[in-house]
Design a protein around this motif. Structure first.
Motif, PDB file in Angstrom:
ATOM      1  N   ALA A 296       0.830  -1.206   0.000  1.00 33.00           N
ATOM      2  CA  ALA A 296       0.000   0.000   0.000  1.00 33.00           C
ATOM      3  C   ALA A 296       0.867   1.260   0.000  1.00 33.00           C
ATOM      4  N   ALA A 297       1.965   1.225   0.746  1.00 34.84           N
ATOM      5  CA  ALA A 297       2.866   2.373   0.762  1.00 34.84           C
ATOM      6  C   ALA A 297       3.595   2.540  -0.566  1.00 34.84           C
ATOM      7  N   LEU A 298       3.725   1.443  -1.304  1.00 37.71           N
ATOM      8  CA  LEU A 298       4.456   1.451  -2.573  1.00 37.71           C
ATOM      9  C   LEU A 298       3.545   1.725  -3.768  1.00 37.71           C
ATOM     10  N   ALA A 299       2.252   1.850  -3.528  1.00 37.01           N
ATOM     11  CA  ALA A 299       1.277   1.901  -4.622  1.00 37.01           C
ATOM     12  C   ALA A 299       1.528   3.059  -5.574  1.00 37.01           C
ATOM     13  N   HIS A 300       1.815   4.236  -5.063  1.00 37.94           N
ATOM     14  CA  HIS A 300       1.961   5.425  -5.906  1.00 37.94           C
ATOM     15  C   HIS A 300       3.415   5.858  -6.027  1.00 37.94           C
ATOM     16  N   SER A 301       4.334   4.923  -5.878  1.00 40.16           N
ATOM     17  CA  SER A 301       5.756   5.231  -5.961  1.00 40.16           C
ATOM     18  C   SER A 301       6.268   4.968  -7.371  1.00 40.16           C
ATOM     19  N   PRO A 302       7.388   5.575  -7.734  1.00 43.37           N
ATOM     20  CA  PRO A 302       7.969   5.308  -9.063  1.00 43.37           C
ATOM     21  C   PRO A 302       8.419   3.870  -9.188  1.00 43.37           C
ATOM     22  N   PRO A 303       8.729   3.405 -10.411  1.00 45.60           N
ATOM     23  CA  PRO A 303       9.032   1.978 -10.631  1.00 45.60           C
ATOM     24  C   PRO A 303      10.197   1.440  -9.814  1.00 45.60           C
ATOM     25  N   ASN A 304      11.251   2.209  -9.633  1.00 45.10           N
ATOM     26  CA  ASN A 304      12.441   1.710  -8.931  1.00 45.10           C
ATOM     27  C   ASN A 304      12.431   2.020  -7.435  1.00 45.10           C
ATOM     28  N   ALA A 305      11.276   2.341  -6.901  1.00 43.03           N
ATOM     29  CA  ALA A 305      11.190   2.657  -5.480  1.00 43.03           C
ATOM     30  C   ALA A 305      11.106   1.380  -4.651  1.00 43.03           C
TER      31      ALA A 305
ATOM     32  N   LYS B  94       8.594  -3.195  -6.567  1.00 37.69           N
ATOM     33  CA  LYS B  94       7.737  -3.704  -7.629  1.00 37.69           C
ATOM     34  C   LYS B  94       8.541  -4.569  -8.594  1.00 37.69           C
ATOM     35  N   LEU B  95       7.856  -5.564  -9.152  1.00 33.12           N
ATOM     36  CA  LEU B  95       8.452  -6.449 -10.150  1.00 33.12           C
ATOM     37  C   LEU B  95       7.694  -6.250 -11.459  1.00 33.12           C
ATOM     38  N   ASP B  96       8.408  -5.864 -12.492  1.00 35.81           N
ATOM     39  CA  ASP B  96       7.782  -5.582 -13.788  1.00 35.81           C
ATOM     40  C   ASP B  96       7.482  -6.903 -14.509  1.00 35.81           C
ATOM     41  N   TYR B  97       6.477  -7.582 -13.970  1.00 33.87           N
ATOM     42  CA  TYR B  97       6.071  -8.859 -14.571  1.00 33.87           C
ATOM     43  C   TYR B  97       4.564  -8.891 -14.816  1.00 33.87           C
ATOM     44  N   GLY B  98       3.824  -8.271 -13.959  1.00 33.05           N
ATOM     45  CA  GLY B  98       2.374  -8.235 -14.086  1.00 33.05           C
ATOM     46  C   GLY B  98       1.796  -7.430 -12.943  1.00 33.05           C
ATOM     47  N   ASP B  99       0.493  -7.337 -12.927  1.00 29.53           N
ATOM     48  CA  ASP B  99      -0.157  -6.599 -11.853  1.00 29.53           C
ATOM     49  C   ASP B  99       0.058  -7.296 -10.514  1.00 29.53           C
ATOM     50  N   ASP B 100       0.354  -6.507  -9.513  1.00 31.48           N
ATOM     51  CA  ASP B 100       0.445  -6.971  -8.121  1.00 31.48           C
ATOM     52  C   ASP B 100       1.629  -7.891  -7.865  1.00 31.48           C
ATOM     53  N   PHE B 101       2.636  -7.883  -8.726  1.00 30.76           N
ATOM     54  CA  PHE B 101       3.826  -8.704  -8.489  1.00 30.76           C
ATOM     55  C   PHE B 101       4.921  -7.839  -7.867  1.00 30.76           C
ATOM     56  N   TYR B 102       5.568  -8.405  -6.847  1.00 36.19           N
ATOM     57  CA  TYR B 102       6.595  -7.679  -6.104  1.00 36.19           C
ATOM     58  C   TYR B 102       7.769  -8.601  -5.818  1.00 36.19           C
ATOM     59  N   LEU B 103       8.897  -7.968  -5.545  1.00 41.97           N
ATOM     60  CA  LEU B 103      10.078  -8.700  -5.103  1.00 41.97           C
ATOM     61  C   LEU B 103      10.360  -8.322  -3.658  1.00 41.97           C
ATOM     62  N   TYR B 104      10.482  -9.316  -2.826  1.00 45.48           N
ATOM     63  CA  TYR B 104      10.822  -9.127  -1.414  1.00 45.48           C
ATOM     64  C   TYR B 104      12.264  -9.579  -1.225  1.00 45.48           C
ATOM     65  N   ALA B 105      13.074  -8.739  -0.576  1.00 45.01           N
ATOM     66  CA  ALA B 105      14.471  -9.070  -0.321  1.00 45.01           C
ATOM     67  C   ALA B 105      14.832  -8.650   1.098  1.00 45.01           C
TER      68      ALA B 105
END
Length: 236
Positions: free
Chosen positions: A139-148, A163-174
Protein backbone atom coordinates in the motif's frame (compact mmCIF):
# COMPACT_ATOMS: atom_id res chain seq x y z
CA UNK A 1 -2.04 43.50 73.59
CA UNK A 2 1.26 45.15 72.78
CA UNK A 3 3.07 42.08 74.15
CA UNK A 4 1.10 39.87 71.79
CA UNK A 5 1.92 42.11 68.83
CA UNK A 6 5.62 42.30 69.66
CA UNK A 7 6.04 38.55 70.20
CA UNK A 8 4.02 37.66 67.13
CA UNK A 9 6.05 40.11 65.00
CA UNK A 10 9.35 38.83 66.43
CA UNK A 11 8.54 35.14 65.96
CA UNK A 12 7.10 35.77 62.50
CA UNK A 13 10.25 37.61 61.46
CA UNK A 14 12.54 34.91 62.88
CA UNK A 15 10.57 32.17 61.14
CA UNK A 16 9.73 33.90 57.88
CA UNK A 17 13.12 35.29 56.87
CA UNK A 18 15.08 31.97 56.92
CA UNK A 19 12.12 30.10 55.47
CA UNK A 20 11.75 32.52 52.56
CA UNK A 21 15.50 32.48 51.89
CA UNK A 22 15.57 28.68 51.89
CA UNK A 23 12.50 28.54 49.63
CA UNK A 24 14.04 30.98 47.16
CA UNK A 25 17.34 29.08 47.17
CA UNK A 26 15.59 25.73 46.66
CA UNK A 27 13.43 27.11 43.84
CA UNK A 28 16.42 28.62 42.04
CA UNK A 29 18.40 25.41 42.50
CA UNK A 30 15.52 23.31 41.16
CA UNK A 31 15.12 25.66 38.20
CA UNK A 32 18.83 25.55 37.37
CA UNK A 33 18.73 21.76 37.51
CA UNK A 34 15.83 21.69 35.07
CA UNK A 35 17.61 24.09 32.75
CA UNK A 36 20.75 21.94 32.88
CA UNK A 37 18.96 18.73 31.91
CA UNK A 38 16.39 20.23 29.55
CA UNK A 39 18.37 22.88 27.71
CA UNK A 40 18.87 22.79 23.95
CA UNK A 41 22.32 21.24 24.20
CA UNK A 42 21.15 18.26 26.26
CA UNK A 43 18.10 17.78 24.05
CA UNK A 44 20.16 17.93 20.86
CA UNK A 45 22.67 15.47 22.29
CA UNK A 46 19.98 12.88 23.00
CA UNK A 47 18.24 13.44 19.67
CA UNK A 48 21.56 13.13 17.83
CA UNK A 49 22.08 9.76 19.50
CA UNK A 50 18.82 8.54 18.01
CA UNK A 51 19.67 10.05 14.64
CA UNK A 52 23.00 8.22 14.59
CA UNK A 53 21.30 4.90 15.34
CA UNK A 54 18.58 5.58 12.78
CA UNK A 55 21.20 6.73 10.27
CA UNK A 56 22.92 3.35 10.49
CA UNK A 57 19.59 1.62 9.90
CA UNK A 58 18.72 3.92 6.97
CA UNK A 59 22.13 3.27 5.42
CA UNK A 60 21.67 -0.50 5.64
CA UNK A 61 18.11 -0.15 4.33
CA UNK A 62 19.41 1.85 1.38
CA UNK A 63 21.99 -0.81 0.61
CA UNK A 64 19.38 -3.57 0.63
CA UNK A 65 16.96 -1.40 -1.35
CA UNK A 66 19.55 -0.70 -4.07
CA UNK A 67 20.32 -4.39 -4.39
CA UNK A 68 16.62 -5.27 -4.43
CA UNK A 69 15.70 -2.82 -7.20
CA UNK A 70 18.57 -4.01 -9.39
CA UNK A 71 17.64 -7.61 -8.65
CA UNK A 72 14.01 -6.87 -9.55
CA UNK A 73 15.09 -5.49 -12.92
CA UNK A 74 17.22 -8.55 -13.63
CA UNK A 75 14.46 -10.95 -12.60
CA UNK A 76 11.89 -9.10 -14.71
CA UNK A 77 14.20 -9.37 -17.70
CA UNK A 78 14.53 -13.12 -17.14
CA UNK A 79 10.78 -13.58 -16.62
CA UNK A 80 10.16 -11.98 -20.00
CA UNK A 81 11.87 -15.00 -21.55
CA UNK A 82 10.68 -17.90 -19.38
CA UNK A 83 7.46 -18.57 -17.43
CA UNK A 84 7.47 -17.95 -13.70
CA UNK A 85 7.07 -21.65 -12.89
CA UNK A 86 10.20 -22.58 -14.82
CA UNK A 87 12.89 -24.14 -12.56
CA UNK A 88 15.40 -21.65 -13.93
CA UNK A 89 13.54 -18.85 -12.11
CA UNK A 90 14.16 -20.43 -8.71
CA UNK A 91 17.81 -20.99 -9.61
CA UNK A 92 18.20 -17.41 -10.80
CA UNK A 93 16.51 -16.04 -7.67
CA UNK A 94 18.82 -18.06 -5.41
CA UNK A 95 21.88 -16.97 -7.41
CA UNK A 96 20.86 -13.31 -7.29
CA UNK A 97 20.26 -13.56 -3.56
CA UNK A 98 23.72 -15.02 -3.00
CA UNK A 99 25.58 -12.65 -5.33
CA UNK A 100 23.98 -9.60 -3.76
CA UNK A 101 24.85 -10.69 -0.21
CA UNK A 102 21.19 -11.03 0.75
CA UNK A 103 19.80 -13.70 3.03
CA UNK A 104 16.26 -14.15 1.72
CA UNK A 105 14.27 -13.20 -1.34
CA UNK A 106 10.86 -14.01 -2.76
CA UNK A 107 8.67 -13.24 -5.73
CA UNK A 108 5.19 -12.58 -4.38
CA UNK A 109 1.82 -11.46 -5.64
CA UNK A 110 -0.01 -9.09 -3.32
CA UNK A 111 -3.59 -8.59 -4.44
CA UNK A 112 -5.81 -6.21 -2.46
CA UNK A 113 -8.09 -8.10 -0.10
CA UNK A 114 -6.36 -11.44 -0.70
CA UNK A 115 -3.64 -13.46 0.94
CA UNK A 116 -0.10 -13.00 -0.27
CA UNK A 117 0.82 -15.61 -2.87
CA UNK A 118 4.50 -16.58 -3.12
CA UNK A 119 5.80 -18.00 -6.39
CA UNK A 120 9.52 -18.42 -5.78
CA UNK A 121 11.33 -18.17 -2.45
CA UNK A 122 15.04 -18.29 -1.65
CA UNK A 123 16.05 -19.38 1.86
CA UNK A 124 12.52 -19.43 3.19
CA UNK A 125 11.83 -19.62 6.92
CA UNK A 126 8.69 -19.72 9.02
CA UNK A 127 7.03 -16.34 9.26
CA UNK A 128 8.98 -14.84 6.38
CA UNK A 129 5.91 -14.10 4.24
CA UNK A 130 3.66 -12.11 6.56
CA UNK A 131 0.48 -10.93 4.86
CA UNK A 132 -0.10 -7.97 7.19
CA UNK A 133 3.38 -6.48 6.78
CA UNK A 134 3.52 -7.09 3.03
CA UNK A 135 0.04 -5.65 2.40
CA UNK A 136 1.05 -2.51 4.34
CA UNK A 137 4.30 -2.25 2.39
CA UNK A 138 2.49 -2.73 -0.94
CA UNK A 139 0.00 0.00 0.00
CA UNK A 140 2.87 2.37 0.76
CA UNK A 141 4.46 1.45 -2.57
CA UNK A 142 1.28 1.90 -4.62
CA UNK A 143 1.96 5.42 -5.91
CA UNK A 144 5.76 5.23 -5.96
CA UNK A 145 7.97 5.31 -9.06
CA UNK A 146 9.03 1.98 -10.63
CA UNK A 147 12.44 1.71 -8.93
CA UNK A 148 11.19 2.66 -5.48
CA UNK A 149 11.23 0.42 -2.43
CA UNK A 150 9.75 0.51 1.06
CA UNK A 151 10.73 -0.96 4.39
CA UNK A 152 8.95 -4.28 4.90
CA UNK A 153 9.29 -3.99 8.72
CA UNK A 154 10.52 -7.55 9.22
CA UNK A 155 11.77 -8.39 12.74
CA UNK A 156 15.46 -9.31 12.83
CA UNK A 157 15.90 -8.33 9.20
CA UNK A 158 16.44 -5.29 7.04
CA UNK A 159 13.83 -6.12 4.42
CA UNK A 160 12.40 -4.18 1.49
CA UNK A 161 9.60 -4.63 -0.98
CA UNK A 162 9.87 -3.35 -4.53
CA UNK A 163 7.74 -3.70 -7.63
CA UNK A 164 8.45 -6.45 -10.15
CA UNK A 165 7.78 -5.58 -13.79
CA UNK A 166 6.07 -8.86 -14.57
CA UNK A 167 2.37 -8.23 -14.09
CA UNK A 168 -0.16 -6.60 -11.85
CA UNK A 169 0.44 -6.97 -8.12
CA UNK A 170 3.83 -8.70 -8.49
CA UNK A 171 6.60 -7.68 -6.10
CA UNK A 172 10.08 -8.70 -5.10
CA UNK A 173 10.82 -9.13 -1.41
CA UNK A 174 14.47 -9.07 -0.32
CA UNK A 175 15.99 -9.19 3.15
CA UNK A 176 19.31 -9.23 4.92
CA UNK A 177 19.94 -10.26 8.49
CA UNK A 178 20.80 -7.40 10.80
CA UNK A 179 22.89 -7.49 13.93
CA UNK A 180 20.46 -7.73 16.82
CA UNK A 181 22.51 -5.18 18.76
CA UNK A 182 21.75 -2.48 16.15
CA UNK A 183 18.02 -2.94 16.57
CA UNK A 184 18.35 -3.07 20.37
CA UNK A 185 20.41 0.12 20.49
CA UNK A 186 18.06 1.91 18.08
CA UNK A 187 14.99 0.98 20.13
CA UNK A 188 16.75 1.86 23.36
CA UNK A 189 17.79 5.28 22.07
CA UNK A 190 14.26 5.91 20.80
CA UNK A 191 12.80 4.97 24.20
CA UNK A 192 15.24 7.25 26.00
CA UNK A 193 14.30 10.21 23.81
CA UNK A 194 10.58 9.50 24.23
CA UNK A 195 11.02 9.40 28.01
CA UNK A 196 13.04 12.61 27.83
CA UNK A 197 10.29 14.42 25.92
CA UNK A 198 7.72 13.13 28.40
CA UNK A 199 9.79 14.49 31.29
CA UNK A 200 10.24 17.76 29.40
CA UNK A 201 6.47 18.16 29.16
CA UNK A 202 6.09 17.37 32.85
CA UNK A 203 8.99 19.56 34.00
CA UNK A 204 6.94 22.76 34.15
CA UNK A 205 4.19 21.04 36.10
CA UNK A 206 6.78 19.56 38.47
CA UNK A 207 8.30 23.00 38.97
CA UNK A 208 4.92 24.47 39.87
CA UNK A 209 4.25 21.60 42.27
CA UNK A 210 7.67 22.06 43.87
CA UNK A 211 7.13 25.81 44.33
CA UNK A 212 3.64 25.20 45.71
CA UNK A 213 5.05 22.70 48.20
CA UNK A 214 7.69 25.24 49.30
CA UNK A 215 5.04 27.92 49.72
CA UNK A 216 2.81 25.60 51.73
CA UNK A 217 5.72 24.57 53.94
CA UNK A 218 6.65 28.21 54.50
CA UNK A 219 3.10 29.12 55.47
CA UNK A 220 2.94 26.18 57.88
CA UNK A 221 6.21 27.21 59.54
CA UNK A 222 5.11 30.86 59.84
CA UNK A 223 1.71 29.78 61.17
CA UNK A 224 3.32 27.57 63.81
CA UNK A 225 5.60 30.47 64.77
CA UNK A 226 2.63 32.82 65.19
CA UNK A 227 0.77 30.22 67.25
CA UNK A 228 3.84 29.68 69.44
CA UNK A 229 4.24 33.45 69.92
CA UNK A 230 0.61 33.85 70.97
CA UNK A 231 0.85 30.94 73.43
CA UNK A 232 4.03 32.35 74.88
CA UNK A 233 2.47 35.84 75.18
CA UNK A 234 -0.56 34.36 76.94
CA UNK A 235 1.71 32.45 79.36
CA UNK A 236 3.72 35.58 80.13
Amino acid sequence: GRLHVRLVALFTLLAAVPTVLVAIFASVLFQSGLEFWFNNRARNMLENTVQVAQGVYRYELGQVGAQATTMSSNMADGLSKVPIDDPQVATALAAQTFLRSLNEAAIVRISPGRDVQSFEVANAYEGMIDSGRLHAAAAALAHSPPNAYVDAQTPGRIAVLTKLDYGDDFYLYAARKVDAEIAVQTNRARDVVNDYHTLLKRSRANQLKFNAALLLGSLIIVGLSILTAMKLADRL
